[in-house]
Design a protein around this motif. Structure first.
Motif, mmCIF file in Angstrom:
data_model
loop_
_atom_site.group_PDB
_atom_site.id
_atom_site.type_symbol
_atom_site.label_atom_id
_atom_site.label_comp_id
_atom_site.label_asym_id
_atom_site.label_seq_id
_atom_site.Cartn_x
_atom_site.Cartn_y
_atom_site.Cartn_z
ATOM 1 N N GLY A 117 0.803 -1.219 0.000
ATOM 2 C CA GLY A 117 0.000 0.000 0.000
ATOM 3 C C GLY A 117 0.833 1.264 0.000
ATOM 4 N N GLU A 118 2.142 1.184 0.246
ATOM 5 C CA GLU A 118 2.990 2.369 0.299
ATOM 6 C C GLU A 118 3.461 2.817 -1.076
ATOM 7 O OE1 GLU A 118 6.075 1.775 3.172
ATOM 8 O OE2 GLU A 118 4.631 1.546 4.805
ATOM 9 N N GLY A 119 3.018 2.156 -2.115
ATOM 10 C CA GLY A 119 3.253 2.715 -3.433
ATOM 11 C C GLY A 119 4.222 2.012 -4.343
ATOM 12 N N ALA A 120 4.562 0.804 -4.127
ATOM 13 C CA ALA A 120 5.481 0.104 -5.016
ATOM 14 C C ALA A 120 4.808 -0.259 -6.332
ATOM 15 C CB ALA A 120 6.013 -1.152 -4.350
ATOM 16 N N PHE A 121 3.473 -0.330 -6.355
ATOM 17 C CA PHE A 121 2.730 -0.707 -7.558
ATOM 18 C C PHE A 121 1.742 0.396 -7.897
ATOM 19 C CE2 PHE A 121 3.868 -4.612 -5.330
ATOM 20 C CZ PHE A 121 4.477 -5.341 -6.331
ATOM 21 N N SER A 122 1.086 0.227 -9.007
ATOM 22 C CA SER A 122 0.036 1.196 -9.342
ATOM 23 C C SER A 122 -1.064 1.102 -8.298
ATOM 24 C CB SER A 122 -0.516 0.911 -10.737
ATOM 25 O OG SER A 122 -1.284 -0.275 -10.706
ATOM 26 N N ARG A 123 -1.811 2.160 -8.114
ATOM 27 C CA ARG A 123 -2.827 2.235 -7.060
ATOM 28 C C ARG A 123 -3.854 1.106 -7.136
ATOM 29 N NH1 ARG A 123 -2.213 4.718 -3.015
ATOM 30 N NH2 ARG A 123 -2.445 6.860 -2.490
ATOM 31 N N ASN A 124 -4.380 0.787 -8.296
ATOM 32 C CA ASN A 124 -5.397 -0.259 -8.423
ATOM 33 C C ASN A 124 -4.834 -1.638 -8.091
ATOM 34 O OD1 ASN A 124 -7.345 1.558 -9.158
ATOM 35 N ND2 ASN A 124 -7.032 1.268 -11.361
ATOM 36 N N LEU A 125 -3.675 -1.905 -8.620
ATOM 37 C CA LEU A 125 -3.052 -3.196 -8.356
ATOM 38 C C LEU A 125 -2.676 -3.325 -6.870
ATOM 39 C CD1 LEU A 125 -2.095 -5.867 -9.491
ATOM 40 C CD2 LEU A 125 0.088 -4.801 -10.033
ATOM 41 N N ALA A 126 -2.189 -2.242 -6.299
ATOM 42 C CA ALA A 126 -1.811 -2.261 -4.881
ATOM 43 C C ALA A 126 -3.031 -2.503 -3.998
ATOM 44 C CB ALA A 126 -1.133 -0.949 -4.505
ATOM 45 N N GLY A 127 -4.125 -1.846 -4.285
ATOM 46 C CA GLY A 127 -5.347 -2.035 -3.506
ATOM 47 C C GLY A 127 -5.865 -3.458 -3.622
ATOM 48 N N PHE A 128 -5.832 -3.978 -4.839
ATOM 49 C CA PHE A 128 -6.281 -5.351 -5.080
ATOM 50 C C PHE A 128 -5.415 -6.345 -4.314
ATOM 51 C CE2 PHE A 128 -6.077 -9.266 -7.615
ATOM 52 C CZ PHE A 128 -7.421 -9.622 -7.625
ATOM 53 N N ALA A 129 -4.119 -6.194 -4.393
ATOM 54 C CA ALA A 129 -3.190 -7.109 -3.722
ATOM 55 C C ALA A 129 -3.318 -6.984 -2.200
ATOM 56 C CB ALA A 129 -1.764 -6.829 -4.168
ATOM 57 N N ALA A 130 -3.416 -5.762 -1.704
ATOM 58 C CA ALA A 130 -3.520 -5.560 -0.254
ATOM 59 C C ALA A 130 -4.807 -6.178 0.286
ATOM 60 C CB ALA A 130 -3.453 -4.067 0.071
ATOM 61 N N GLU A 131 -5.917 -5.970 -0.396
ATOM 62 C CA GLU A 131 -7.189 -6.555 0.040
ATOM 63 C C GLU A 131 -7.147 -8.083 -0.040
ATOM 64 O OE1 GLU A 131 -10.013 -5.273 1.433
ATOM 65 O OE2 GLU A 131 -8.830 -3.435 1.570
ATOM 66 N N GLY A 132 -6.542 -8.610 -1.100
ATOM 67 C CA GLY A 132 -6.413 -10.061 -1.246
ATOM 68 C C GLY A 132 -5.598 -10.666 -0.108
ATOM 69 N N LEU A 133 -4.503 -10.002 0.274
ATOM 70 C CA LEU A 133 -3.686 -10.485 1.384
ATOM 71 C C LEU A 133 -4.434 -10.400 2.712
ATOM 72 C CD1 LEU A 133 -0.211 -9.082 0.354
ATOM 73 C CD2 LEU A 133 -0.814 -11.491 0.634
ATOM 74 N N LEU A 134 -5.194 -9.332 2.893
ATOM 75 C CA LEU A 134 -5.985 -9.190 4.116
ATOM 76 C C LEU A 134 -7.006 -10.326 4.226
ATOM 77 C CD1 LEU A 134 -6.628 -7.471 6.589
ATOM 78 C CD2 LEU A 134 -8.272 -6.230 5.178
ATOM 79 N N ILE A 135 -7.669 -10.635 3.118
ATOM 80 C CA ILE A 135 -8.642 -11.740 3.113
ATOM 81 C C ILE A 135 -7.944 -13.064 3.385
ATOM 82 C CG2 ILE A 135 -10.220 -13.060 1.637
ATOM 83 C CD1 ILE A 135 -10.948 -10.324 0.325
#
Length: 179
Positions: A117-135
Motif C-alpha cells: 500500500g505504500e506505493g510500489a505498484f500502481s494504485r489499483n493493483l496495490a489495492g487489489f493485492a492488499a485486500e487479497g492479502l488481508l482476506i
C-alpha cells in the motif's frame, strides 16, 4: 419422565463384542448394544440420573456374567469417556497449532499489505493485492475459530453422555420365559 433404559436379551453375551479377546468385564459392548443405549440416553433429560435395566431369563440372570454386568458396563463407558476426552484434547491441540499458524499468516499478510500500500505498484493493483492479502490472512484463522467456537461442543456433549452412562445404575432383572 422415566430415566430407565430397558434392554431385553436372552444371553449376557449378546451385549458384548464376542471378537474382543479381553476378559468379560473388560470387553467392548457390541456396536448395536452401545448404539441402542446411547440413543436412549440422548433422549433422557440431561440432569436426570440414568438407570440401565437388563432383562434376562431366570437361568441367565443367575450367572456370574450377569452379576458382573454392572461393573462391565461401567468399565466400558469409563473407557469411552476417556477416549472421547482424548479426542477433545487432540482437537484443542490442533486448534492451538492452527491458531498460531493462522496468526502468523495474518501478521505476514498485514505486513506485506502495508508495504504494498505504500506505493510500489500502481494504485489499483496495490489495492487489489492488499485486500487479497488481508482476506487470505483472515481465512487462515477460519479453522482455529471453527474449532474453538463450534467443533468442540458435540464432543464435549458426547463425553458428558458417556460420563452419565458410566455413573448409571445397572440393574439385572430376571424375566420368566413366555410359554
Amino acid at each position: 419422565m422415566d430415566t430407565d433404559i430397558e434392554i431385553r436379551v436372552e444371553r449376557v453375551s449378546q451385549l458384548f463384542n464376542m471378537l474382543d479377546p479381553f476378559p468379560f468385564r473388560e470387553r467392548d459392548l457390541a456396536p448395536e448394544a452401545e448404539a441402542y443405549i446411547v440413543a436412549w440416553a440422548r433422549e433422557l433429560p440431561r440432569r436426570a440420573p440414568v438407570r440401565i435395566v437388563v432383562h434376562l431369563p431366570e437361568t441367565e440372570a443367575a450367572t456370574p456374567e450377569a452379576q458382573g454386568l454392572p461393573e462391565a458396563m461401567r468399565h466400558y463407558f469409563v473407557d469411552r469417556e476417556a477416549a472421547v476426552s482424548g479426542e477433545l484434547e487432540e482437537l484443542f491441540r490442533i486448534g492451538r497449532l492452527s491458531l498460531a499458524i493462522g496468526c502468523a499468516v495474518l501478521a505476514f499478510c498485514l505486513g506485506v499489505a502495508g508495504l504494498i500500500g505504500e506505493g510500489a505498484f500502481s494504485r489499483n493493483l496495490a489495492g487489489f493485492a492488499a485486500e487479497g492479502l488481508l482476506i487470505l490472512g483472515w481465512v487462515a484463522l477460519w479453522r482455529p475459530m471453527e474449532i474453538f467456537l463450534y467443533d468442540w461442543w458435540p464432543i464435549a456433549r458426547q463425553r458428558s453422555l458417556f460420563r452419565r452412562l458410566a455413573a448409571a445404575e445397572v440393574a439385572v432383572r430376571s424375566a420368566a420365559r413366555p410359554a
